[in-house]
Design a protein around this motif. Structure first.
Motif, short mmCIF file in Angstrom:
data_model
loop_
_atom_site.label_atom_id
_atom_site.label_comp_id
_atom_site.label_asym_id
_atom_site.label_seq_id
_atom_site.Cartn_x
_atom_site.Cartn_y
_atom_site.Cartn_z
N ALA A 7 0.83 -1.21 0.00
CA ALA A 7 0.00 0.00 0.00
C ALA A 7 0.86 1.25 0.00
N VAL A 8 0.47 2.23 -0.79
CA VAL A 8 1.09 3.55 -0.74
C VAL A 8 -0.01 4.57 -0.42
N PHE A 9 0.40 5.66 0.22
CA PHE A 9 -0.57 6.65 0.73
C PHE A 9 -0.17 8.04 0.28
N ARG A 10 -1.15 8.83 -0.09
CA ARG A 10 -0.91 10.23 -0.40
C ARG A 10 -1.87 11.06 0.45
N LYS A 11 -1.30 12.02 1.16
CA LYS A 11 -2.10 12.86 2.04
C LYS A 11 -2.23 14.26 1.43
N GLU A 12 -3.44 14.78 1.44
CA GLU A 12 -3.70 16.14 0.93
C GLU A 12 -4.65 16.84 1.90
N ASN A 13 -4.66 18.15 1.86
CA ASN A 13 -5.59 18.93 2.68
C ASN A 13 -6.45 19.82 1.80
N PHE A 14 -7.68 20.02 2.23
CA PHE A 14 -8.48 21.07 1.61
C PHE A 14 -9.41 21.67 2.65
N ASN A 15 -9.73 22.92 2.46
CA ASN A 15 -10.64 23.63 3.35
C ASN A 15 -11.95 23.87 2.61
N HIS A 45 -14.48 23.43 7.56
CA HIS A 45 -13.63 22.40 8.15
C HIS A 45 -12.31 22.36 7.37
N ASN A 46 -11.25 22.01 8.07
CA ASN A 46 -9.98 21.73 7.40
C ASN A 46 -9.90 20.21 7.23
N TYR A 47 -10.25 19.77 6.05
CA TYR A 47 -10.30 18.33 5.79
C TYR A 47 -8.90 17.81 5.47
N THR A 48 -8.61 16.63 6.01
CA THR A 48 -7.41 15.91 5.60
C THR A 48 -7.84 14.65 4.87
N LEU A 49 -7.33 14.52 3.67
CA LEU A 49 -7.68 13.39 2.82
C LEU A 49 -6.47 12.47 2.69
N GLU A 121 -6.19 -1.19 -6.05
CA GLU A 121 -7.26 -1.05 -5.07
C GLU A 121 -7.16 0.35 -4.47
N LEU A 122 -8.30 0.88 -4.09
CA LEU A 122 -8.36 2.26 -3.61
C LEU A 122 -9.13 2.32 -2.30
N LYS A 123 -8.62 3.09 -1.36
CA LYS A 123 -9.36 3.37 -0.13
C LYS A 123 -9.20 4.85 0.22
N ILE A 124 -10.29 5.44 0.66
CA ILE A 124 -10.30 6.86 1.01
C ILE A 124 -10.46 7.00 2.53
N THR A 125 -9.59 7.77 3.15
CA THR A 125 -9.77 8.17 4.54
C THR A 125 -9.93 9.69 4.56
N LEU A 126 -10.96 10.15 5.22
CA LEU A 126 -11.21 11.58 5.27
C LEU A 126 -11.40 12.03 6.71
N TYR A 127 -10.53 12.91 7.16
CA TYR A 127 -10.65 13.51 8.49
C TYR A 127 -11.43 14.81 8.37
N GLU A 128 -12.53 14.92 9.11
CA GLU A 128 -13.26 16.19 9.16
C GLU A 128 -12.73 17.02 10.33
#
Ligand code: NI
Length: 138
Positions: A7-15, A45-49, A121-128
């Protein structure tokens, strides 16, 4: 070795701003159910994806996926679409759909799934918030 998945992960932020509101409930029920997130004038919210991609290591590159390619895919299709937007008013996805973290994660998954090669395969984690986050698929 190349048959093993990794698995590899990419983290991004959006408001982004939103208002949680369900047409299944009355105004007062919505207020009780969603609290401050039902505020009629919206809030942010400052979302972290976190985008998780699972696949095999390419024997030639040593990569599962080029992270520059993955980063650009997320930037072009998600971040630029949602960052500094009012999700309810500015995006077609949430005109009718309540922009909960659950629904935002599913929308992001659907968009990226179409763009990503089927071998991944894809999985999404979203922090609100720091303490509230969702994963899709579960
Ligand atoms: Ni909220």
């Amino acid at each position: 070795m190349d048959s093993q998945k990794i698995a590899v992960f990419r983290k991004e932020n959006f408001n982004a701003a939103h208002r949680l509101h369900s047409s299944y409930y009355s105004e007062s029920e919505n207020q009780v159910l969603f609290g401050k997130c039902n505020n009629p004038n919206y809030h942010g919210h400052n979302y972290t994806l976190i985008v998780k991609v699972v696949g095999c290591i390419d024997i030639k590159t040593g990569y599962v996926i080029d992270m520059k390619v993955l980063g650009n895919l997320i930037k072009e299709n998600i971040t630029e679409k949602f960052d500094h937007k009012n999700l309810n008013l500015d995006t077609s996805e949430f005109k009718e759909l309540n922009p909960t973290a659950e629904n935002i994660a599913m929308v992001i998954y659907t968009i990226l799934r179409e763009k990503l090669e089927t071998k991944f395969e894809l999985k999404i984690t979203l922090y609100e918030t720091e303490r509230n986050y969702v994963e899709y698929p579960a």
